[in-house]
Every structure is written in structure tokens, then in C-alpha cells.
Scaffold this active site. Structure first.
Site, PDB file in Angstrom:
ATOM      1  N   ASP A 163      32.172  95.187  41.723  1.00 29.06           N
ATOM      2  CA  ASP A 163      32.521  96.250  42.672  1.00 29.06           C
ATOM      3  C   ASP A 163      31.583  97.450  42.605  1.00 29.06           C
ATOM      4  O   ASP A 163      31.601  98.306  43.490  1.00 29.06           O
ATOM      5  CB  ASP A 163      33.951  96.752  42.390  1.00 29.06           C
ATOM      6  CG  ASP A 163      35.006  95.792  42.915  1.00 29.06           C
ATOM      7  OD1 ASP A 163      34.636  94.723  43.446  1.00 29.06           O
ATOM      8  OD2 ASP A 163      36.205  96.114  42.800  1.00 29.06           O
ATOM      9  N   ALA A 191      37.198  89.488  43.375  1.00 28.56           N
ATOM     10  CA  ALA A 191      37.028  88.949  42.031  1.00 28.56           C
ATOM     11  C   ALA A 191      36.012  87.796  41.949  1.00 28.56           C
ATOM     12  O   ALA A 191      35.167  87.791  41.033  1.00 28.56           O
ATOM     13  CB  ALA A 191      38.394  88.523  41.479  1.00 28.56           C
ATOM     14  N   GLU A 201      50.394  92.895  50.904  1.00 40.98           N
ATOM     15  CA  GLU A 201      51.178  92.312  49.811  1.00 40.98           C
ATOM     16  C   GLU A 201      52.226  93.310  49.296  1.00 40.98           C
ATOM     17  O   GLU A 201      53.377  92.951  49.062  1.00 40.98           O
ATOM     18  CB  GLU A 201      50.241  91.863  48.687  1.00 40.98           C
ATOM     19  CG  GLU A 201      49.430  90.651  49.129  1.00 40.98           C
ATOM     20  CD  GLU A 201      48.329  90.208  48.170  1.00 40.98           C
ATOM     21  OE1 GLU A 201      47.804  89.109  48.385  1.00 40.98           O
ATOM     22  OE2 GLU A 201      47.991  90.939  47.237  1.00 40.98           O
ATOM     23  N   GLY A 241      36.058  93.657  33.072  1.00 44.40           N
ATOM     24  CA  GLY A 241      36.809  93.138  34.221  1.00 44.40           C
ATOM     25  C   GLY A 241      36.303  91.740  34.542  1.00 44.40           C
ATOM     26  O   GLY A 241      35.763  91.035  33.676  1.00 44.40           O
TER      27      GLY A 241
HETATM   28  C1  FAD Z   1      45.499  96.096  43.653  1.00 46.44           C
HETATM   29  C2  FAD Z   1      44.292  95.195  43.769  1.00 46.44           C
HETATM   30  C3  FAD Z   1      44.442  93.916  44.315  1.00 46.44           C
HETATM   31  C4  FAD Z   1      43.335  93.067  44.430  1.00 46.44           C
HETATM   32  N1  FAD Z   1      43.531  91.815  44.939  1.00 46.44           N
HETATM   33  C5  FAD Z   1      42.494  90.952  44.960  1.00 46.44           C
HETATM   34  C6  FAD Z   1      42.677  89.606  45.384  1.00 46.44           C
HETATM   35  O1  FAD Z   1      43.791  89.206  45.763  1.00 46.44           O
HETATM   36  N2  FAD Z   1      41.612  88.763  45.347  1.00 46.44           N
HETATM   37  C7  FAD Z   1      40.373  89.183  44.921  1.00 46.44           C
HETATM   38  O2  FAD Z   1      39.454  88.381  44.869  1.00 46.44           O
HETATM   39  N3  FAD Z   1      40.159  90.450  44.550  1.00 46.44           N
HETATM   40  C8  FAD Z   1      41.179  91.347  44.547  1.00 46.44           C
HETATM   41  N4  FAD Z   1      40.978  92.638  44.142  1.00 46.44           N
HETATM   42  C9  FAD Z   1      39.606  93.084  43.851  1.00 46.44           C
HETATM   43  C10 FAD Z   1      39.166  92.618  42.479  1.00 46.44           C
HETATM   44  O3  FAD Z   1      40.144  92.912  41.518  1.00 46.44           O
HETATM   45  C11 FAD Z   1      37.843  93.328  42.174  1.00 46.44           C
HETATM   46  O4  FAD Z   1      36.899  92.971  43.153  1.00 46.44           O
HETATM   47  C12 FAD Z   1      37.340  92.921  40.793  1.00 46.44           C
HETATM   48  O5  FAD Z   1      38.235  93.347  39.805  1.00 46.44           O
HETATM   49  C13 FAD Z   1      35.956  93.528  40.553  1.00 46.44           C
HETATM   50  O6  FAD Z   1      35.550  93.139  39.271  1.00 46.44           O
HETATM   51  P1  FAD Z   1      34.603  94.089  38.417  1.00 46.44           P
HETATM   52  O7  FAD Z   1      34.247  93.313  37.202  1.00 46.44           O
HETATM   53  O8  FAD Z   1      33.521  94.613  39.281  1.00 46.44           O
HETATM   54  O9  FAD Z   1      35.501  95.344  38.037  1.00 46.44           O
HETATM   55  P2  FAD Z   1      36.944  95.414  37.369  1.00 46.44           P
HETATM   56  O10 FAD Z   1      37.603  94.090  37.314  1.00 46.44           O
HETATM   57  O11 FAD Z   1      37.654  96.515  38.065  1.00 46.44           O
HETATM   58  O12 FAD Z   1      36.619  95.854  35.868  1.00 46.44           O
HETATM   59  C14 FAD Z   1      36.028  97.065  35.573  1.00 46.44           C
HETATM   60  C15 FAD Z   1      36.231  97.316  34.096  1.00 46.44           C
HETATM   61  O13 FAD Z   1      35.379  98.401  33.717  1.00 46.44           O
HETATM   62  C16 FAD Z   1      36.087  99.257  32.846  1.00 46.44           C
HETATM   63  N5  FAD Z   1      35.492 100.580  32.968  1.00 46.44           N
HETATM   64  C17 FAD Z   1      35.399 101.333  34.085  1.00 46.44           C
HETATM   65  N6  FAD Z   1      34.771 102.492  33.811  1.00 46.44           N
HETATM   66  C18 FAD Z   1      34.460 102.469  32.504  1.00 46.44           C
HETATM   67  C19 FAD Z   1      33.809 103.389  31.633  1.00 46.44           C
HETATM   68  N7  FAD Z   1      33.350 104.563  32.074  1.00 46.44           N
HETATM   69  N8  FAD Z   1      33.673 103.060  30.341  1.00 46.44           N
HETATM   70  C20 FAD Z   1      34.141 101.870  29.867  1.00 46.44           C
HETATM   71  N9  FAD Z   1      34.775 100.959  30.650  1.00 46.44           N
HETATM   72  C21 FAD Z   1      34.922 101.254  31.947  1.00 46.44           C
HETATM   73  C22 FAD Z   1      37.527  99.183  33.338  1.00 46.44           C
HETATM   74  O14 FAD Z   1      38.436  99.568  32.326  1.00 46.44           O
HETATM   75  C23 FAD Z   1      37.645  97.728  33.734  1.00 46.44           C
HETATM   76  O15 FAD Z   1      38.122  96.921  32.679  1.00 46.44           O
HETATM   77  C24 FAD Z   1      42.058  93.510  44.016  1.00 46.44           C
HETATM   78  C25 FAD Z   1      41.912  94.796  43.482  1.00 46.44           C
HETATM   79  C26 FAD Z   1      43.022  95.624  43.358  1.00 46.44           C
HETATM   80  C27 FAD Z   1      42.853  97.009  42.763  1.00 46.44           C
END
Ligand code: FAD
Length: 438
Positions: free
Chosen positions: A301, A317, A172, A15
Site C-alpha cells: 500500500d 492484500a 461489508e 503486514g
Molecule cells: C478494513 C480493511 C479491509 C480490507 N479488506 C481487504 C480485502 O477484503 N481484500 C484485500 O485484498 N485487501 C483488503 N484490504 C487491504 C489490505 O489489507 C492491504 O492492501 C494490505 O494490508 C497491504 O499490505 P501492506 O503489507 O502494504 O501493509 P499492511 O498489511 O497494512 O502492513 C503494514 C505494517 O507496517 C507496520 N508499520 C506501519 N508503520 C510503521 C512504522 N512507522 N514502524 C514500524 N512498523 C510500521 C504496521 O504495524 C503493519 O503491520 C483491507 C484493508 C482494510 C483496512
């Protein structure tokens, strides 16, 4: 993959956090293994546009292999991680054990129903491409079924949409469903008028967009109401069933309920057997390492991290991306025997869009709303999309939608679950509260 002469960094999750970390380690002496259970990186902030037929899935997702194709030190693995053995320095990905020198967990979050897990099938959330295309089908099917429905009460139930949660995603979504019903679909049907659809946005807190300045919350609410969204603030949904939702003591018959009210971190804390906060996020140190494990980091997250003043970082993000970049710089500094600098989060502000030409934005003490905020929101989102193709396609699609009010991806695809229609004897009571005023 087996270059064990080089220190190996295993990253779980491609992500925002995991991918920014992997990219920041390009041209380093590390061997990077990036594991994800999906083969694509998803731009979650625009998921609601897929769910409301404005964009296609491929516009907001890019194959991880493609993104890292030119990065020689990186290997991508499609696998689901289900366990970690910190004592052996191994992760278990599907049926395979992978050793690491450094491990970074960036596995994001999932929906949380606050003890009401039985609501999950009734009020699906939005987290993946599949969630978005299923929701798109559900929304479009509601109009299709209403078109051929003879029972007036059932027709009204089909044309009611409840969005639970008044944060940016809920705001949204509610705005986008209203625009879909009142503009894009307005002339498509013969026996129903889609403009009569009712969209309810329910927020348990005292105002919408609780993390924004109160003046922007008020502007967002007024803008939504002008679009025809019925906003309920300070009221929690207390019950959901196939007939609809209960908000306080009011029953709202609705065939489509969407959950945008809360998230729970991925189970990384359970894999590691370490303390988590109430949202399941792993409690980490200021450098995002897990206490007692300087070789394991948790970011994005999934991490419960705080800035130097003790304020928790929000689950957005930019936080995940900057934490990923920071851990990369920390690993490089360790490798070179250099001093590690502390993490400093650069807050670039908050944006939320309500609809065509409508958004709110907050940058430090600067507040913006209306067209200027919407233009900023559009430019920022196009800029942060991965890949020139996505940027071009999304920019052109938005321009087209803006000029024509069109929603080109009104496709009902995949297996469509049979709508659970309430039994007539149940329906009388539950419908009566709203139907007269509908
Ligand atoms: C609908 C929605 C709207 C949003 N809008 C905004 C916005 O407008 N602005 C903003 O800043 N943020 C927004 N966010 C929040 C933002 O998307 C998250 O804060 C961000 O994606 C967190 O990044 P991350 O790398 O922690 O996790 P993520 O981007 O969620 O990535 C996690 C990754 O881990 C992988 N994964 C999970 N479990 C496993 C496992 N067991 N084995 C292998 N892979 C795994 C998943 O497939 C995924 O690819 C939004 C979120 C959502 C759901």
C-alpha cells in the site's frame, strides 16, 4: 542479530507485503530483520467482523515472533520506525539505528479524511485491532444507551449508523451492522427494538463497489437494501459533528459514524525525501526500487507501482504479498548473479461480502453473486488466515453464526469515551429532517 558477514535485509512492516518477503527469504544466505510497531500480523480484510462482534481479535491476528519462530535467519524487532538515512544506509527504529544492505519498506496505509482531519474522532476508520474493538464498543454502546434513553429524538439518534464510503469495507460494514441489529440483537432489549435501527451507507461515486463490474454493484446495492440498509450513492458527506452527518443537504442524526472512504500511504516518502503520488505513495520503478536507490524497495500500500501497461496496482492484500515475494526473488537472483525477471501480477479476482449467504465475486469475465460467491468468499478468507488455529476457529465460528444468527463477541471492553451528546437546543433542527420518516 549482528551477523554482518551476511548481507542484511531490513524489512519495515510485517503486514501482507513484509511478511511474505521475510518468509520467502527463509533458508537464504540473507540476514533478515523484520521491524514492526505492533507485535502481530493482522488480517485486515476481517477487521469489520471484529468491529461487529462476529470474531475476536485473536482470530484474525497472529504474533509475528510466532510466525517466524522457526526461521533461523530472521530476527523480529518491535519498534516504530520514524526516519531513514539512505546516505548511511540506516533506519531509526525508536531510538536505535539499524544498518542495512537492502531496505524494504512495507508500512501500509492509514485513513485519509481528504482535508477534514477534524472528522477523525467523529468518524473513526478501521485499520487496527484497537480501531475494531473501539468501534465494536461504540456500536454496542449505542444500543445500550438507547435502551435507557427517555428522549425519543436522542434514542433515534443513537440507533442511526452512518457508514461513509461504498467500497468493499463500507459495504461489508453496513451489511454486518444491519445483521447485528436486525438479527443478533433483535431479542436482547426490552425498551427498544434493535430492528428499528437505521443504517445509512453513503458513497460519493456513482455506484457501490466502484472497482467491480456495474452488474455486481447493482446486486450488492439491492442485497443491502433487502437487509434494510439505506444506500445513498452519488452523494458526499459534507459535514460531520457530534450530532450526526450531513449528506448533500440532508442532516442525518447519528451517534455512530464510520469512515471507510479513503486511505493515505504511510509516510515512507517523507522518510526518504522522494517523490510520491497524491495518496502519498512512493513512486517506484518496475522492480519496486526507489529511483536512484537500487538497494531500497517499497511495496504494498505504500508503493505507487504500475504494471507494464501503465495501470496502477490496487491497494489490496494479494498485490502486497506478490510484490513481497517478487522482491525476495529479485534479491536472491542478485545475490546469485542471475538475471532478474520482471514482476507479473496474478489477479485472482475480487470478492466482497454483504452478509449471511450474500457476496459478489469477479474473476476475469466470470461474475458470481449470492450463496456461491459467499461460500467462495468464506473459503478464500479462511484459507488465507495465518495458522491452523485461526482457520479452525473462524470456520467453526462462522458455521455457528450461520446456524444461530449469533454474535458471540458482543463485549464492550477498554476505556469507553464519553459519548458527546448534543445540546437539546441544537438538536431540534438537526433531528427534524429525519425523525418523521424514522
Ligand atoms: C478494513 C480493511 C479491509 C480490507 N479488506 C481487504 C480485502 O477484503 N481484500 C484485500 O485484498 N485487501 C483488503 N484490504 C487491504 C489490505 O489489507 C492491504 O492492501 C494490505 O494490508 C497491504 O499490505 P501492506 O503489507 O502494504 O501493509 P499492511 O498489511 O497494512 O502492513 C503494514 C505494517 O507496517 C507496520 N508499520 C506501519 N508503520 C510503521 C512504522 N512507522 N514502524 C514500524 N512498523 C510500521 C504496521 O504495524 C503493519 O503491520 C483491507 C484493508 C482494510 C483496512
Amino acid at each position: 542479530m549482528a551477523d554482518r558477514n551476511r548481507p542484511r535485509v531490513v524489512i519495515v512492516g510485517a503486514g501482507f507485503g513484509g511478511l511474505s518477503l521475510a518468509k520467502a527469504l527463509a533458508r537464504s544466505s540473507f540476514e533478515v530483520i523484520l521491524v514492526d510497531r505492533q507485535n502481530y500480523h493482522l488480517f485486515q480484510p476481517l477487521l469489520y467482523q471484529v468491529a461487529t462482534a462476529a470474531l475476536s481479535p485473536a482470530d484474525i491476528a497472529a504474533p509475528i515472533r510466532g510466525i517466524l519462530a522457526g526461521q533461523r535467519n530472521a530476527t523480529v524487532l518491535l519498534a516504530n520506525v520514524g526516519a531513514i538515512h539512505p546516505d548511511r544506509r540506516e533506519i531509526v527504529a525508536d531510538n536505535r539505528c539499524i544498518g542495512y544492505d537492502y531496505l524494504v519498506l512495507a508500512t501500509g496505509a492509514r485513513h485519509a479524511y481528504f482535508g477534514h482531519d477534524d472528522w477523525a474522532p467523529l468518524a473513526p476508520g478501521l485499520k487496527t485491532i484497537d480501531d475494531a474493538t473501539r468501534l465494536r464498543a461504540k456500536i454496542l454502546l449505542a444500543f445500550e444507551r438507547a435502551e435507557s434513553e427517555e428522549d425519543e429524538l436522542e434514542k433515534r439518534r443513537l440507533l442511526n449508523f452512518v457508514v461513509i464510503g461504498g467500497g468493499p469495507t463500507g459495504v461489508e460494514l453496513a451489511g454486518a451492522i444491519a445483521e447485528l441489529a436486525k438479527r443478533a440483537l433483535a431479542r436482547d432489549f426490552r425498551t427498544i427494538d434493535p430492528r428499528c435501527a437505521r443504517i445509512f451507507l453513503v458513497e460519493a461515486g456513482p455506484r457501490l463497489l466502484g472497482t467491480f463490474d456495474p452488474s455486481l454493484s447493482e446486486k450488492a446495492q439491492k442485497a443491502l437494501e433487502r437487509l434494510g440498509v439505506e444506500v445513498h450513492v452519488g452523494q458526499a458527506v459534507t459535514h460531520c459533528d457530534p450530532r450526526g452527518a450531513r449528506v448533500g443537504s440532508e442532516e442525518i442524526p447519528a451517534a455512530t459514524i464510520v469512515w471507510a472512504a479513503g486511505v493515505m500511504a504511510s509516510p515512507a516518502g517523507a522518510w526518504l525525501g522522494v517523490p510520491t503520488d497524491r495518496a502519498g505513495r512512493v513512486v517506484v520503478g518496475h522492480d519496486f526500487s526507489v529511483p536512484g536507490h537500487p538497494e531500497i524497495f517499497v511495496i504494498g500500500d505504500t508503493a505507487a507501482a504500475k504494471d507494464s501497461s501503465g495501470t496502477p496496482f490496487p491497494g489490496i492484500a494479494p498485490v502486497a504479498k506478490q510484490q513481497g515475494q517478487y522482491v525476495a526473488s529479485l534479491l536472491l537472483a542478485r545475490c546469485r548473479g542471475q538475471a532478474e525477471r520482471p514482476f507479473r501480477y496474478r489477479d485472482f479476482g475480487s470478492l466482497a461480502t454483504i452478509g449471511r449467504k450474500l457476496a459478489v465475486a469477479q474473476f476475469g469475465r466470470l461474475r458470481l453473486s449470492g450463496l456461491a460467491a459467499w461460500l467462495l468468499w468464506s473459503i478464500a478468507h479462511v484459507y488465507f488466515l495465518i495458522g491452523f488455529r485461526s482457520r479452525l476457529v473462524v470456520a467453526l465460528t462462522w458455521l455457528w453464526n450461520y446456524l444461530t444468527f449469533e454474535r458471540g463477541t458482543r463485549l464492550i471492553t477498554g476505556r469507553v469515551e464519553e459519548e458527546q451528546r448534543p445540546r437539546p437546543e441544537n438538536s431540534v433542527g438537526i433531528y427534524s429532517a429525519k425523525v418523521e420518516s424514522a
